[in-house]
Design a protein around this motif. Structure first.
Motif, PDB file in Angstrom:
ATOM      1  N   PRO A 122       1.454   8.306   3.829  1.00  0.00           N
ATOM      2  CA  PRO A 122       0.136   8.181   4.469  1.00  0.00           C
ATOM      3  C   PRO A 122      -0.807   9.340   4.190  1.00  0.00           C
ATOM      4  N   CYS A 123      -0.296  10.473   3.765  1.00  0.00           N
ATOM      5  CA  CYS A 123      -1.156  11.664   3.638  1.00  0.00           C
ATOM      6  C   CYS A 123      -1.373  12.106   2.197  1.00  0.00           C
ATOM      7  N   GLN A 137       0.084   3.983   1.366  1.00  0.00           N
ATOM      8  CA  GLN A 137      -0.048   4.665   2.652  1.00  0.00           C
ATOM      9  C   GLN A 137       1.012   4.203   3.653  1.00  0.00           C
ATOM     10  N   ASP A 191      -9.470   5.448  -0.279  1.00  0.00           N
ATOM     11  CA  ASP A 191      -8.505   5.648   0.800  1.00  0.00           C
ATOM     12  C   ASP A 191      -8.172   4.305   1.442  1.00  0.00           C
ATOM     13  N   THR A 239      -0.509  11.092  -1.940  1.00  0.00           N
ATOM     14  CA  THR A 239       0.074  10.202  -2.957  1.00  0.00           C
ATOM     15  C   THR A 239       0.009  10.830  -4.351  1.00  0.00           C
ATOM     16  N   GLU A 263      -6.566   1.428   3.520  1.00  0.00           N
ATOM     17  CA  GLU A 263      -5.907   1.471   4.815  1.00  0.00           C
ATOM     18  C   GLU A 263      -4.575   0.733   4.770  1.00  0.00           C
ATOM     19  N   VAL A 264      -3.726   1.092   5.701  1.00  0.00           N
ATOM     20  CA  VAL A 264      -2.474   0.363   5.831  1.00  0.00           C
ATOM     21  C   VAL A 264      -2.807  -1.058   6.266  1.00  0.00           C
ATOM     22  N   THR A 324       0.834  -1.190   0.000  1.00  0.00           N
ATOM     23  CA  THR A 324       0.000   0.000   0.000  1.00  0.00           C
ATOM     24  C   THR A 324       0.872   1.245   0.000  1.00  0.00           C
TER      25      THR A 324
END
Length: 583
Positions: free
Chosen positions: A181-182, A177, A236, A184, A238-239, A175
Motif C-alpha cells: 500500500p505504501c 496496493q 495512485d 511499489t 486505489e484498492v 492492484t
C-alpha cells in the motif's frame, strides 16, 4: 474504548483485544495480509512494515515478484478428454500429457487438469534467487493452494504469500496496493493480462499460454471484460472495493456454464476430430518458450535496479522499477515508424487503440499515413490501399500482420518479419464462369500454333493472295453482321433449310423464294483460313459490284473511272484483310 494500537482484526484490537468503534476501524483499514480478510493495520504501521520488508530485500539483493497463475505459468481445463488421453498410451496426444497434473478441490468431484508451462521448474528455481515470490490469482483460495502444491511441492518458494479472489477484495481487478500500500518501487508483476492491472508500469506482460486449445482461462469470468481500449495507468490507484453480491453471483453462473460446456461438449475431442479431417496429427503441441524470455527480462530488471542502488548517493533518488521497466521497453522498437491498415476500427481514435499504445510503449513511432520514414505496415488483410501503396516501396517497408507486433512486444525483441508476412491472395487456376470469360488465344495456342506456322508454304500463300486480288469485282460480305445489307438484293423471305453435301458438309438454302437457290459450303476445318475464305468467295460467284454505276453530278452519266476507283479501293481493303488473316 479508546485504543491506540495499530493492528486490528475483525473489529477487535489485535494487541489488547478491545472492541473498537466504527470510526477507529476506519482509521486502521489497510489490509496487507495474503490469507486473512479481517486483519488490518494503520497507515503508520503499513509504512513501518514495508520499510522493514524493503531493508530485508535489499540485504538479500532481491525484489518482489507477483505471479499470476492461469495462462501465465499454468493452463487449466475441466475437459475429461484430457484424462482419457493420459490413460491411453496409444493415443497420439499421450506423450504431450506427461507434465499434466490433476486434482479435485474440497467438496467438489470436479477434476482439474493443470499443464505447467514449459521451463516452469527452472524458471522458479532461478527467479526465486532474485525475487521474493507471490501468487495473485482470480481463482479461489482452494484452487490457488492446490496449484501451488503442484508447482512448489516443498512450499519453500511461495510459503504463505498466496492471494486469491477470496481475500483480494475484488473479483474484477488486481492492484499492487492490496499487498504494497505504501511503496511499489521494488515490485514487479508478471501477468498475461494488462487490463486487470490497469496497465501498471510495474507490469511485464507475457504471451498467454494456451496448451489446451480453445479452452482459454477458466477463471476469466472473475476479471474485467477484455476490450481493445487502453487506459493511462493511474498514479495512485486505489484498492478496489469489494464487488457486490449480484456481480459475484453472475460471475459464478458464468463459470458454471463454462464447466458444463467443457465437461459435456468436450471441446478438445471435437477439435481433434476436426484436425484429423484435414491432417493426422496430435492436437496438443507444447513448443512454448516464453518463460525463458521472461527470465532474461526479469534478470535485467534486477540487475539494473541494484546497479542503480549500489551507485546511489545522498543526492540521488532511490531506483524505482516503475522507471526501469518502461525505460527497457522503450528501446525495443526504437527508431521504427509504424502505420496500421485494417486493424483499428474506423469509429475509434487511432491513438486510443491498444495496438497503437502498445507500439508507443515499446518505443515505436506511429503514423497515420505512409511516408518515406515508415518502416513497417501492420495490416490485417491484403488489397487495402495502404498495402498496395507500400508494395511500391519494395523492401523499404515491411508488410506484416499484427502478430508481429504482439510477439515482438511479448518477447521484447524485434521478430523476423519474414515469418509474419501478409499472405497475398493466390491466382485462381480454374475459370469460375467460362461462358462469359473471353479466351486469350495468343496464350492458349502459343505452343500449338508454332507448329502450324512452321509448316506454311509462304510462296503458295503469296500466290493465293495474288490470284484472289486478280479476281476483279470479287466482294466479301460480312455475314456475321446484322446491320450490313447484301448487294445481292433484299433479304430472303423464305425459310432457310440446311442440306448435307456429298462430303458431309452442311449447306443452307431458302425455300419459297423467287431467287435461285444458293448453296454455301462451310469451309473445312482442315483448310487454312486463307483457302477457306477463297473457296467461300468462289462459291458465291461474281457479285454485281462491277455493274454498279455512279451518277455524274452534272448530267447523270455513268462514270467508269469511279467504278474503277471503287473496285480498286475495295481490293485494297480486301488485301489488308487477307494480310491480317495471314498474320
Amino acid at each position: 474504548m479508546d485504543c491506540k494500537h495499530e493492528v486490528q482484526f475483525n473489529g477487535l484490537c489485535a494487541i489488547c483485544g478491545a472492541i473498537l468503534e466504527s470510526s477507529e476501524i476506519t482509521e486502521a483499514g489497510i489490509n496487507m495480509s495474503h490469507d486473512l480478510k479481517g486483519l488490518t493495520v494503520s497507515r503508520k504501521e503499513a509504512e513501518r512494515l514495508e520499510k522493514e520488508t524493503a531493508e530485508r530485500l535489499r540485504k538479500d539483493k532481491k525484489l518482489s515478484l507477483i505471479l499470476d497463475l492461469d495462462q501465465t505459468i499454468v493452463h487449466a481445463t475441466w475437459d475429461p478428454t484430457v484424462g482419457e488421453w493420459m490413460d491411453d498410451e496409444k493415443n497420439a496426444n499421450h506423450s504431450a500429457t506427461e507434465d499434466i497434473r490433476k486434482f479435485t478441490l474440497a467438496g467438489s468431484p470436479l477434476v482439474y487438469y493443470i499443464k505447467l508451462r514449459p521451463g516452469l521448474s527452472e524458471f522458479l528455481e532461478k527467479v526465486s534467487q532474485l525475487y521474493e515470490l507471490h501468487i495473485y490469482t482470480m481463482g479461489t483460495r482452494h484452487y490457488a493452494e492446490a496449484v501451488a502444491r503442484e508447482i512448489d511441492p516443498r512450499g519453500t518458494m511461495f510459503r504463505e504469500r498466496i492471494l486469491s479472489r477470496d481475500e483480494s477484495g475484488s473479483v474484477t481487478q488486481k492492484t499492487l496496493q492490496r499487498l504494497f500500500p505504501c511503496d511499489t518501487s521494488m515490485v514487479v508483476v508478471l501477468d498475461d493480462r494488462s487490463d486487470v492491472w490497469s496497465f501498471s508500469p510495474n507490469l511485464i506482460k507475457i504471451k498467454p499460454y494456451e496448451f489446451f486449445v480453445g479452452t482459454g482461462d477458466i477463471n476469466s469470468p472473475f476479471g474485467p471484460k477484455q476490450t481493445e481500449k487502453t487506459e493511462e495507468p493511474k498514479a495512485d490507484p486505489e484498492v478496489p472495493k469489494p464487488d457486490d453480491p449480484p456481480t459475484l453471483a453472475a460471475q459464478t453462473r458464468e463459470q458454471e456454464a463454462m464447466v458444463e460446456e467443457q465437461t459435456q461438449q468436450r471441446p478438445l475431442a471435437q477439435k481433434q476430430t476436426e484436425l484429423n479431417a484435414r491432417q493426422e496429427r496430435p492436437l496438443l503441441v507444447d513448443d512454448d518458450r516464453e518463460l525463458y524470455t521472461m527470465l532474461k527480462i526479469l534478470s535485467e530488471v534486477h540487475s539494473r535496479y541494484y546497479k542503480a542502488a549500489d551507485s546511489q548517493t545522498s543526492n540521488t533518488t532511490a531506483p524505482d522499477v516503475k522507471e526501469i521497466i518502461p525505460s527497457m521497453k522503450s528501446r525495443i522498437l526504437k527508431g521504427l515508424h509504424l502505420v496500421f491498415s485494417g486493424v483499428i476500427p474506423l469509429h475509434q481514435e487511432p491513438s486510443q487503440s491498444w495496438l497503437w499504445q502498445l507500439a508507443i510503449s515499446f518505443g515505436a513511432n506511429c503514423e497515420l499515413e505512409l511516408t518515406g520514414k515508415v518502416t513497417h505496415l501492420i495490416a490485417a488483410k491484403p488489397g487495402t490501399s495502404k498495402v498496395k501503396a507500400a508494395l511500391k516501396y519494395g523492401k523499404r517497408i515491411s508488410i506484416v500482420t499484427p502478430a508481429w507486433l504482439v510477439d515482438s512486444t511479448s518477447r521484447w525483441a524485434i521478430q523476423d518479419e519474414a515469418l509474419y508476412g501478409l499472405a497475398q491472395p493466390s491466382t485462381p487456376q480454374e475459370i469460375e464462369n467460362p461462358e462469359s470469360t473471353p479466351l486469350d488465344f495468343e496464350d492458349a495456342f502459343e505452343d500449338a500454333d508454332n507448329s502450324l506456322v512452321e509448316n506454311i508454304d509462304w510462296d503458295e500463300a503469296d500466290r493465293e493472295v495474288e490470284d484472289c486480288m486478280n479476281e476483279s469485282g470479287t466482294d466479301v460480305i460480312d455475314t456475321d453482321s446484322d446491320t450490313v445489307e447484301s448487294p445481292l438484293g433484299p433479304p430472303f423471305k423464305g425459310k432457310r433449310k440446311r442440306y448435307a453435301s456429298g462430303d458431309g458438309e452442311d449447306e443452307e438454302s431458302d425455300e419459297d423464294s423467287d431467287q435461285p437457290r444458293i448453296r454455301i459450303r462451310r469451309p473445312s476445318r482442315s483448310r487454312s483460313p486463307l483457302s477457306a475464305r477463297r473457296a467461300e468467295t468462289a462459291q458465291r460467284g461474281r457479285s454485281h459490284l462491277s455493274k454498279v454505276t455512279t451518277a455524274n453530278s452534272s448530267d447523270g452519266s455513268e462514270s467508269p473511272s469511279n467504278e474503277s476507283d471503287s473496285s480498286s479501293s475495295f481490293l485494297d481493303d480486301l488485301a489488308g484483310e487477307l494480310d491480317d488473316e495471314i498474320d
